[in-house]
Write a protein that holds these residues in place. Structure first.
Motif, short mmCIF file in Angstrom:
data_model
loop_
_atom_site.label_atom_id
_atom_site.label_comp_id
_atom_site.label_asym_id
_atom_site.label_seq_id
_atom_site.Cartn_x
_atom_site.Cartn_y
_atom_site.Cartn_z
N GLU A 73 1.38 -0.92 -0.61
CA GLU A 73 -0.30 0.09 0.57
C GLU A 73 0.97 1.26 0.24
OE1 GLU A 73 -3.38 2.49 -0.95
OE2 GLU A 73 -3.31 -0.07 0.06
N GLU A 74 1.87 0.98 0.82
CA GLU A 74 2.83 2.50 0.80
C GLU A 74 3.48 2.77 -0.31
OE1 GLU A 74 6.71 3.81 3.46
OE2 GLU A 74 5.55 2.24 4.27
N ASN A 75 4.05 0.93 -1.61
CA ASN A 75 4.97 1.54 -2.72
C ASN A 75 3.40 2.29 -3.69
OD1 ASN A 75 7.01 0.93 -1.73
ND2 ASN A 75 6.64 -1.51 -2.48
N ARG A 76 2.64 1.93 -3.81
CA ARG A 76 1.32 2.32 -4.18
C ARG A 76 1.48 3.81 -4.05
NH1 ARG A 76 -1.50 -2.72 -4.32
NH2 ARG A 76 -2.63 -1.71 -1.87
N ASN A 77 1.97 4.38 -2.51
CA ASN A 77 0.55 6.18 -2.14
C ASN A 77 2.25 6.32 -2.61
OD1 ASN A 77 -1.39 5.04 -1.94
ND2 ASN A 77 -0.97 4.66 0.72
N ILE A 78 3.11 5.96 -3.49
CA ILE A 78 4.68 6.58 -3.37
C ILE A 78 4.47 6.78 -4.63
CG2 ILE A 78 7.22 6.58 -3.87
CD1 ILE A 78 7.27 4.53 -0.92
N LYS A 79 4.47 5.57 -5.46
CA LYS A 79 3.82 6.06 -7.29
C LYS A 79 3.07 6.80 -7.58
CE LYS A 79 5.63 0.89 -7.98
NZ LYS A 79 5.35 -0.50 -8.22
N LYS A 112 2.01 9.14 -5.66
CA LYS A 112 2.84 10.71 -5.53
C LYS A 112 3.59 11.12 -7.07
CE LYS A 112 2.08 11.02 -0.41
NZ LYS A 112 2.66 10.90 0.17
N LYS A 113 5.00 10.24 -6.67
CA LYS A 113 5.69 10.03 -7.74
C LYS A 113 4.82 10.69 -9.28
CE LYS A 113 9.28 7.50 -6.26
NZ LYS A 113 10.14 6.40 -6.74
N MET A 114 3.65 9.60 -9.61
CA MET A 114 3.42 10.22 -10.23
C MET A 114 2.49 11.45 -10.45
SD MET A 114 2.22 9.40 -14.22
CE MET A 114 2.66 6.88 -13.85
N PHE A 115 1.83 11.74 -9.58
CA PHE A 115 1.24 13.24 -9.83
C PHE A 115 1.85 14.26 -10.06
CE2 PHE A 115 -0.14 17.11 -7.20
CZ PHE A 115 -1.89 16.63 -7.49
N LYS A 116 3.80 14.20 -8.93
CA LYS A 116 4.40 14.74 -8.86
C LYS A 116 5.03 14.87 -10.79
CE LYS A 116 6.35 14.99 -4.70
NZ LYS A 116 7.93 14.45 -3.53
N LEU A 117 5.08 14.43 -11.24
CA LEU A 117 5.00 13.83 -12.99
C LEU A 117 4.65 14.95 -13.44
CD1 LEU A 117 7.12 13.56 -15.04
CD2 LEU A 117 6.54 11.13 -14.85
N ILE A 118 2.99 14.54 -13.64
CA ILE A 118 2.37 15.38 -14.37
C ILE A 118 2.46 16.85 -14.55
CG2 ILE A 118 -0.19 15.02 -15.06
CD1 ILE A 118 -0.39 12.74 -13.97
N ILE A 119 2.75 17.01 -12.58
CA ILE A 119 2.32 18.49 -12.48
C ILE A 119 3.66 18.75 -13.17
CG2 ILE A 119 2.72 20.04 -10.82
CD1 ILE A 119 0.18 19.38 -11.16
#
Length: 211
Positions: free
Chosen positions: A11-17, A19-26
């Motif tokens: 679950e933690e890995n999914r949340n990290i991914k 967040k990374k995806m959100f940061k990349l999109i932004i």
């Protein structure tokens, strides 16, 4: 316990991914937005400066943009198409060229006209007979060289729709406020992450200090 740890880890890995995806999109959006704005500002600056220089010299600018507002040139040019017009030597204009010019007909006022040259006028030097592709007959008024703004060198389909949309209240919200809100939201998101990280570090220090 082991299974719960594995579930928590996944679950933690999914949340990290996420967040990374959100940061990349932004980040991609910011780069894209800033690039578009920069290109627009450079083009606008060039357009304004060249226009001012031409105005001082009493001539037409090197490049001009015009939005087609009538169907007289369909299907070659449609309503809301934007044309890029380049200043040219009128002696080099040929039959078939599409030109933008100031009409001497008072009906059109100051609105520039964009029509196609159908032939050069033999009776008057540097005069052209033009016609809209969708019109039944040639224009009654001849186009003199000193009234020609330039030759159409590029057509951008339907860009005028965006121009009119951005000029509206909804367009203003879409073009200015929404991107600004996205950037502000991202900045708030980064600040919250920093605060959360500081709290975690503080708790970890307190925990180690109590051991």
């Amino acid at each position: 316990n082991m299974e719960q740890r594995i579930v928590n880890y996944m679950e933690e890995n999914r949340n990290i991914k996420k967040k990374k995806m959100f940061k990349l999109i932004i980040k991609i959006f910011n780069i894209f937005f800033l690039t578009i704005v920069s290109i627009f500002l450079i083009c606008l600056l060039f357009y304004v400066i060249s226009g001012k220089i031409a105005e001082k010299k009493g001539t037409n600018p090197l490049f001009s943009f015009y939005t087609i507002i009538s169907s007289s040139m369909e299907p070659s040019l449609n309503v809301y198409d934007v044309v890029l017009v380049k200043k040219v030597n009128t002696n080099k204009l040929n039959t078939g060229d599409i030109i933008t010019f100031h009409s001497t007909n008072s009906y059109f006022g100051d609105t520039p006209i964009t029509h196609r040259i159908v032939k050069k006028d033999d009776t008057e030097k540097n005069s052209f007979i033009v016609k809209g592709d969708n019109n039944q007959s040639e224009d009654k008024d001849k186009v003199k060289s000193n009234n020609i703004i330039g030759k159409v060198i590029l057509v951008i389909p339907s860009l005028g729709k965006l121009q009119f949309f951005l000029a509206s209240k909804k367009g203003f919200v879409f073009a200015i406020i929404i991107p600004a809100l996205i950037i502000i939201t991202y900045d708030i998101y980064k600040i919250i992450n920093v605060i959360i990280l500081k709290n975690k570090m503080s708790k970890l220090k307190n925990k180690n200090g109590n051991i």
